[in-house]
Write a protein that holds these residues in place. Structure first.
Motif, PDB file in Angstrom:
ATOM      1  N   CYS A 228       0.843  -1.188   0.000  1.00  0.00           N
ATOM      2  CA  CYS A 228       0.000   0.000   0.000  1.00  0.00           C
ATOM      3  C   CYS A 228       0.885   1.248   0.000  1.00  0.00           C
ATOM      4  O   CYS A 228       1.797   1.371   0.825  1.00  0.00           O
ATOM      5  CB  CYS A 228      -0.910  -0.007   1.219  1.00  0.00           C
ATOM      6  SG  CYS A 228      -1.882   1.496   1.347  1.00  0.00           S
TER       7      CYS A 228
ATOM      8  N   CYS B  34      -0.315   3.391   3.536  1.00  0.00           N
ATOM      9  CA  CYS B  34       0.036   2.926   4.895  1.00  0.00           C
ATOM     10  C   CYS B  34       1.283   2.041   4.902  1.00  0.00           C
ATOM     11  O   CYS B  34       1.733   1.609   5.956  1.00  0.00           O
ATOM     12  CB  CYS B  34      -1.145   2.214   5.547  1.00  0.00           C
ATOM     13  SG  CYS B  34      -1.557   0.632   4.782  1.00  0.00           S
TER      14      CYS B  34
ATOM     15  N   HIS C 118      -5.817  -0.282  -1.752  1.00  0.00           N
ATOM     16  CA  HIS C 118      -5.782  -0.171  -0.280  1.00  0.00           C
ATOM     17  C   HIS C 118      -5.717   1.297   0.100  1.00  0.00           C
ATOM     18  O   HIS C 118      -5.090   2.091  -0.596  1.00  0.00           O
ATOM     19  CB  HIS C 118      -4.569  -0.924   0.281  1.00  0.00           C
ATOM     20  CG  HIS C 118      -4.734  -1.350   1.711  1.00  0.00           C
ATOM     21  ND1 HIS C 118      -4.179  -0.677   2.764  1.00  0.00           N
ATOM     22  CD2 HIS C 118      -5.451  -2.384   2.239  1.00  0.00           C
ATOM     23  CE1 HIS C 118      -4.513  -1.290   3.892  1.00  0.00           C
ATOM     24  NE2 HIS C 118      -5.289  -2.327   3.596  1.00  0.00           N
ATOM     25  N   CYS C 119      -6.388   1.646   1.182  1.00  0.00           N
ATOM     26  CA  CYS C 119      -6.463   3.051   1.624  1.00  0.00           C
ATOM     27  C   CYS C 119      -6.953   3.948   0.477  1.00  0.00           C
ATOM     28  O   CYS C 119      -6.546   5.107   0.359  1.00  0.00           O
ATOM     29  CB  CYS C 119      -5.130   3.555   2.171  1.00  0.00           C
ATOM     30  SG  CYS C 119      -4.554   2.673   3.630  1.00  0.00           S
TER      31      CYS C 119
HETATM   32 ZN   LIG Z   1      -3.176   1.031   3.145  1.00  0.00          ZN
END
Ligand SMILES: [Zn+2]
Length: 263
Positions: A212, A215, A224-225
């Protein structure tokens, strides 16, 4: 025959509606469950329904419990706790096919393979759910390097305990319908554990892994995120669902091989 179809439809409706209302399944997951439950209960009756129903109910409860106790871990998982149709078919698709095959050519071997396939996915599910209940040191199954808890291919003592419990519960659920109880329960238990071990090995080696960019965690999602994550290793399209399907298939396959070798 008509009665079978009718009772299967009623059973499928009850299971899928309750699961959807309890938020165990997404709408597409509930629809897939309806068809699967229809086939399994309609053709296999109580004998074939009990193992998969026990897997479904106990795993759903365990999943809810896991989310309550240790909610942080879920961001690593590919999907959330509410199962969709792909997850339902990855876990129950192969067992469903075995029910149909047994209709064409009835054999005790297909029932052993069926229960073992469910033991494999239950063992794998419980390894993850119990293994992530509390913080536990997790290691890659291939190279024993410490890894993020909850990632595919990661193993821990707690996860192994979950895997063993999952396989035991399913082999016990078939007890009333087994002839050589001790031999067959052992075979189902071992096949379930082997299936979930294969799941971890595939999860560690061939399954796609990503990093990711927000993060900086190693994750199993392409996104992701809210951002596209960077592919690190493994086959991009080989996700957790494909690995689960392979585990259920191999769980069934191992059991037939063991029956042929031992009994
Ligand atoms: Zn993430």
């Amino acid at each position: 025959m008509i009665l079978n179809v009718f009772s299967g439809v009623i059973f499928g409706l009850i299971i899928s509606i309750i699961s959807y209302k309890l938020k165990l399944l997404k709408l597409n997951g509930a629809i897939a469950t309806f068809f699967l439950a229809w086939i399994i209960f309609g053709f296999g009756h109580v004998k074939w329904t009990v193992p998969i129903l026990i897997f479904f109910i106990l795993s759903s409860l365990l999943s809810k419990l896991q989310k309550k106790i240790n909610p942080k871990i879920n961001s690593v998982f590919q999907k959330g706790n509410v199962r969709d149709h792909v997850q339902v078919l990855a876990n129950g698709g192969f067992p469903g096919i075995l029910v149909l095959i047994n209709q064409i050519h009835s054999s005790e071997l297909f029932y052993i393979a069926y229960v073992s396939a469910i033991a494999a996915v239950c063992s794998d599910t419980w390894a993850t759910e119990i293994g992530t209940l509390i913080k536990a040191k997790t290691f890659n199954i291939i190279n024993f390097h410490q890894v993020e808890q909850g990632i595919s291919g990661g193993v821990s003592l707690l996860g192994f305990t979950g895997a063993a419990l999952g396989a035991i519960i399913i082999s016990t659920s078939a007890l009333p319908w087994l002839n050589n109880i001790s031999e067959l329960m052992t075979i189902i238990f071992i096949s379930g554990l082997l299936g979930s071990t294969l799941d971890s090995v595939l999860g560690s080696t061939l399954q796609g892994k990503f990093n990711c960019i927000i993060c900086d965690k190693t994750v199993e999602n392409k996104i992701h995120c809210g951002k596209n994550s960077v592919h690190i290793n493994g086959v991009t399209w080989l996700n957790n669902d494909a690995v689960n399907l392979a585990a259920s298939f191999f769980g069934g396959f191992f059991s037939i091989a063991l029956v042929k070798l031992i009994i």
